[in-house]
Motif scaffolding. Structure first.
Motif, mmCIF file in Angstrom:
data_model
loop_
_atom_site.group_PDB
_atom_site.id
_atom_site.type_symbol
_atom_site.label_atom_id
_atom_site.label_comp_id
_atom_site.label_asym_id
_atom_site.label_seq_id
_atom_site.Cartn_x
_atom_site.Cartn_y
_atom_site.Cartn_z
ATOM 1 N N UNK A 18 0.812 -1.227 0.000
ATOM 2 C CA UNK A 18 0.000 0.000 0.000
ATOM 3 C C UNK A 18 0.841 1.271 0.000
ATOM 4 N N UNK A 19 2.127 1.118 -0.230
ATOM 5 C CA UNK A 19 3.028 2.272 -0.241
ATOM 6 C C UNK A 19 3.432 2.610 -1.666
ATOM 7 N N UNK A 20 3.667 3.880 -1.892
ATOM 8 C CA UNK A 20 4.100 4.354 -3.204
ATOM 9 C C UNK A 20 5.624 4.300 -3.247
ATOM 10 N N UNK A 21 6.151 3.837 -4.378
ATOM 11 C CA UNK A 21 7.596 3.768 -4.559
ATOM 12 C C UNK A 21 8.162 5.182 -4.631
ATOM 13 N N UNK A 22 9.308 5.392 -3.981
ATOM 14 C CA UNK A 22 9.969 6.688 -3.992
ATOM 15 C C UNK A 22 11.472 6.483 -4.086
ATOM 16 N N UNK A 23 12.193 7.543 -4.411
ATOM 17 C CA UNK A 23 13.646 7.468 -4.533
ATOM 18 C C UNK A 23 14.322 7.924 -3.252
ATOM 19 N N UNK A 24 15.473 7.333 -2.971
ATOM 20 C CA UNK A 24 16.251 7.726 -1.803
ATOM 21 C C UNK A 24 16.851 9.117 -2.006
ATOM 22 N N UNK A 25 16.781 9.921 -0.962
ATOM 23 C CA UNK A 25 17.418 11.244 -0.939
ATOM 24 C C UNK A 25 18.144 11.383 0.389
ATOM 25 N N UNK A 26 19.312 11.962 0.333
ATOM 26 C CA UNK A 26 20.117 12.187 1.529
ATOM 27 C C UNK A 26 19.284 12.932 2.574
ATOM 28 N N UNK A 27 19.337 12.475 3.816
ATOM 29 C CA UNK A 27 18.644 13.147 4.906
ATOM 30 C C UNK A 27 17.196 12.727 5.093
ATOM 31 N N UNK A 28 16.772 11.668 4.406
ATOM 32 C CA UNK A 28 15.392 11.187 4.560
ATOM 33 C C UNK A 28 15.160 10.701 5.980
ATOM 34 N N UNK A 29 13.909 10.747 6.397
ATOM 35 C CA UNK A 29 13.534 10.193 7.688
ATOM 36 C C UNK A 29 13.597 8.672 7.625
ATOM 37 N N UNK A 30 13.809 8.049 8.785
ATOM 38 C CA UNK A 30 13.953 6.603 8.851
ATOM 39 C C UNK A 30 12.746 5.882 8.263
ATOM 40 N N UNK A 68 10.852 6.727 5.902
ATOM 41 C CA UNK A 68 10.898 6.815 4.445
ATOM 42 C C UNK A 68 11.932 5.852 3.864
ATOM 43 N N UNK A 69 13.042 5.703 4.546
ATOM 44 C CA UNK A 69 14.073 4.759 4.102
ATOM 45 C C UNK A 69 13.550 3.331 4.219
ATOM 46 N N UNK A 70 12.848 3.044 5.295
ATOM 47 C CA UNK A 70 12.266 1.715 5.447
ATOM 48 C C UNK A 70 11.228 1.456 4.358
ATOM 49 N N UNK A 71 10.487 2.473 3.972
ATOM 50 C CA UNK A 71 9.515 2.323 2.879
ATOM 51 C C UNK A 71 10.226 1.945 1.576
ATOM 52 N N UNK A 72 11.321 2.636 1.302
ATOM 53 C CA UNK A 72 12.086 2.335 0.085
ATOM 54 C C UNK A 72 12.597 0.901 0.120
ATOM 55 N N UNK A 73 13.160 0.509 1.257
ATOM 56 C CA UNK A 73 13.705 -0.841 1.391
ATOM 57 C C UNK A 73 12.597 -1.891 1.264
ATOM 58 N N UNK A 74 11.437 -1.637 1.870
ATOM 59 C CA UNK A 74 10.321 -2.577 1.759
ATOM 60 C C UNK A 74 9.880 -2.736 0.306
#
Length: 153
Positions: free
Chosen positions: A80-92, A94-100
């Motif tokens: 149920x999450x939208x794919x996004x790109x990693x950016x320096x300084x992201x909140x944790x 958001x990083x977990x969303x990318x990894x998932x």
């Protein structure tokens, strides 16, 4: 995506695994993520094992034959999450969303490759890899769920 041979399938899968190794290795080096550094290091090592397994499959098919496939629970959070790109300084979170999402896509990749393989051994190999990626996805979804629960207070 069309493959003409098992070798092409393996080359593609190896490339995807190497991308995952680089992704998790890079995340593990970020200072701001010290609390989960070990998790990302562990995931990078697991992805590296997948690279090595794919590279050596022709020499050691016995491991694949004896591997027991098990159902891995799916929390479906990443579904149920939208794919996004990693950016320096992201909140944790958001990083977990990318990894998932990366792990979700890896699971789908291996399921698709299993369907395209015309060799029973390779079908099982891809099912095994889908299972391993499902374990990573579950770990990340659990981490994400715990992270959100801890930050609601």
């Amino acid at each position: 995506m069309t493959f003409k041979s098992v070798d092409e399938i393996l080359e593609y899968a190896i490339g995807k695994e190497e991308e995952a190794v680089a992704f998790y290795t890079d995340l593990s080096k970020k200072d701001t993520f010290a609390s989960v550094k070990d998790t990302f290091v562990s995931f990078a090592k697991e992805e590296q094992k997948h690279v090595e397994m794919l590279q050596g499959i022709s020499a050691d098919t016995a491991k694949v034959e004896t591997y027991e496939l098990k159902k891995v629970p799916d929390l479906k959070i990443s579904d149920y999450l939208v794919e996004t790109e990693y950016k320096e300084g992201m909140f944790m979170q958001d990083i977990l969303r990318i990894a998932m999402k990366r792990e979700e896509m890896a699971v789908k990749l291996y399921q698709d490759l299993s369907e395209k393989a015309d060799n029973a051994e390779f079908c099982k190999l891809f099912a095994l890899l889908a299972q391993e990626e499902s374990k990573h996805k579950l770990a990340l979804e659990t981490m994400y769920d715990d992270f959100l629960a801890d930050n609601e207070n």
